[in-house]
Motif scaffolding. Structure first.
Motif, short mmCIF file in Angstrom:
data_model
loop_
_atom_site.label_atom_id
_atom_site.label_comp_id
_atom_site.label_asym_id
_atom_site.label_seq_id
_atom_site.Cartn_x
_atom_site.Cartn_y
_atom_site.Cartn_z
N UNK A 59 0.82 -1.23 0.00
CA UNK A 59 0.00 0.00 0.00
C UNK A 59 0.84 1.27 0.00
N UNK A 60 2.09 1.16 0.46
CA UNK A 60 2.96 2.34 0.45
C UNK A 60 3.37 2.75 -0.95
N UNK A 61 3.14 1.86 -1.95
CA UNK A 61 3.56 2.16 -3.32
C UNK A 61 2.37 2.33 -4.26
N UNK A 62 1.16 2.47 -3.73
CA UNK A 62 -0.02 2.58 -4.59
C UNK A 62 0.06 3.78 -5.53
N UNK A 63 0.72 4.84 -5.11
CA UNK A 63 0.86 6.04 -5.95
C UNK A 63 2.25 6.16 -6.55
N UNK A 64 3.01 5.07 -6.52
CA UNK A 64 4.37 5.09 -7.05
C UNK A 64 4.57 3.89 -7.97
N UNK A 65 3.99 3.97 -9.16
CA UNK A 65 4.04 2.86 -10.11
C UNK A 65 5.47 2.54 -10.54
N UNK A 66 6.34 3.55 -10.58
CA UNK A 66 7.72 3.33 -11.00
C UNK A 66 8.47 2.40 -10.06
N UNK A 67 8.12 2.44 -8.79
CA UNK A 67 8.76 1.54 -7.83
C UNK A 67 8.01 0.22 -7.71
N UNK A 68 6.68 0.29 -7.77
CA UNK A 68 5.85 -0.90 -7.57
C UNK A 68 6.02 -1.92 -8.71
N UNK A 69 6.45 -1.48 -9.88
CA UNK A 69 6.58 -2.39 -11.03
C UNK A 69 7.61 -3.49 -10.77
N UNK A 70 8.57 -3.23 -9.88
CA UNK A 70 9.57 -4.26 -9.58
C UNK A 70 8.91 -5.41 -8.83
N UNK A 71 8.14 -5.08 -7.79
CA UNK A 71 7.43 -6.12 -7.05
C UNK A 71 6.45 -6.86 -7.93
N UNK A 72 5.75 -6.15 -8.80
CA UNK A 72 4.75 -6.77 -9.67
C UNK A 72 5.36 -7.69 -10.72
N UNK A 73 6.66 -7.61 -10.92
CA UNK A 73 7.34 -8.47 -11.89
C UNK A 73 7.67 -9.84 -11.34
N UNK A 74 7.41 -10.07 -10.04
CA UNK A 74 7.80 -11.32 -9.40
C UNK A 74 6.57 -12.05 -8.87
N UNK A 75 6.53 -13.36 -9.11
CA UNK A 75 5.45 -14.17 -8.56
C UNK A 75 5.82 -14.71 -7.18
N UNK A 76 7.11 -14.97 -6.94
CA UNK A 76 7.55 -15.39 -5.61
C UNK A 76 9.07 -15.25 -5.50
N UNK A 77 9.52 -15.18 -4.27
CA UNK A 77 10.96 -15.12 -3.96
C UNK A 77 11.22 -16.04 -2.78
N UNK A 78 12.19 -16.91 -2.91
CA UNK A 78 12.57 -17.79 -1.81
C UNK A 78 14.01 -17.53 -1.42
N UNK A 79 14.29 -17.75 -0.14
CA UNK A 79 15.61 -17.48 0.42
C UNK A 79 16.39 -18.77 0.61
N UNK A 80 17.70 -18.70 0.40
CA UNK A 80 18.60 -19.83 0.65
C UNK A 80 19.84 -19.33 1.38
N UNK A 81 20.48 -20.21 2.12
CA UNK A 81 21.71 -19.86 2.82
C UNK A 81 22.67 -21.05 2.84
N UNK A 82 23.95 -20.73 2.89
CA UNK A 82 24.98 -21.71 3.17
C UNK A 82 25.76 -21.22 4.40
#
Length: 249
Positions: A219-242
């Motif tokens: 909701x913090x990016x509802x008026x900021x399409x230029x920033x929100x487009x990055x999140x909208x380009x991803x369906x999911x993100x998973x984390x890994x570590x070694x």
């Protein structure tokens, strides 16, 4: 749908010193296990029902991105990757319960401090943006330790378990924001070295994230399409570590 994961590339870069350390420890283990050696350090240590200790170590963090093919208003199509890795620091305490001659249940809560640099690239214009993601994880790993027979003053083992994490670092509005909580499946291998006054236990562990850590509702990016487009380009993100850890028990 395009899946982009840089996790396998760790072995070629940052993981090289991890693997070399593991090979050196294996060679040292074989040298320690020569026939004819009679002196055993702490011969009854493994018979105790409880073992306490602490650990220090280093780790690398990675993110596995799954893209959804989203195209922004101006025809932009963004992809994300982590091209390089920065080792982080970890510290924990450890409690170990003896279940059987070859089985132990280990709980080792602690803190992991690290960071990862995300590179975002538009396929059309080749515009590149970057975001540095810092994290301070409170971790709660629970592992089943499966040990082999002791050879003089060394004893190899493998582990399998789960790990819960809670990121207590300060969140801020950025291109990508990640959830606070996550869970991992873990597998590891190590060796108990029986020294005169304590056990030194080097271990390498691979941690595979189970949940989608990306915060999709922004909701913090509802008026900021230029920033929100990055999140909208991803369906999911998973984390890994070694994680490379040295336990002192």
């Amino acid at each position: 749908m395009k899946r982009f994961s840089s996790f396998p590339n760790i072995t070629k870069s940052v993981l090289r010193p991890f693997i070399l350390t593991g090979l050196a420890l294996l060679c040292f283990s074989m040298a320690e296990a020569k026939p004819g050696d009679k002196l055993l350090n702490r011969p009854y240590a493994d018979l105790k029902p409880w073992h306490l200790g602490f650990s220090v170590g280093m780790h690398v963090q990675d993110l596995s991105f799954t893209h959804n093919g989203f195209i922004a208003n101006e025809g932009e199509r963004w992809s994300m990757e982590i091209p390089s890795f920065s080792p982080g620091f970890c510290l924990s305490v450890m409690g170990d319960l003896r279940l059987h001659k070859y089985l132990n249940l280990r709980f080792s809560p602690g803190m992991y401090f690290g960071s990862k640099g995300v590179v975002m690239k538009d396929f059309q214009s080749e515009t590149i943006m970057r975001q540095d993601v810092k994290s301070a994880y409170v971790v709660a790993p629970l592992d089943l330790k499966i040990s082999g027979d002791r050879f003089n003053n060394v004893r190899p083992y493998v582990t399998a378990g789960v790990m819960a994490t809670f990121d207590v670092s300060k969140k801020r509005s950025d291109y990508l924001v990640f959830n606070t909580a996550d869970a991992y499946l873990t597998v590891g291998l190590g060796t108990d070295f029986y020294l005169p006054f304590f056990k030194l236990i080097p271990e390498i562990k691979f941690c595979f994230g189970l949940t989608d850590v990306l915060k999709h509702n922004r909701p913090d990016l509802e008026d900021d399409e230029e920033t929100y487009k990055i999140t909208r380009s991803l369906s999911k993100v998973k984390s890994n570590m070694v994680v490379l850890t040295f336990y002192f028990e």
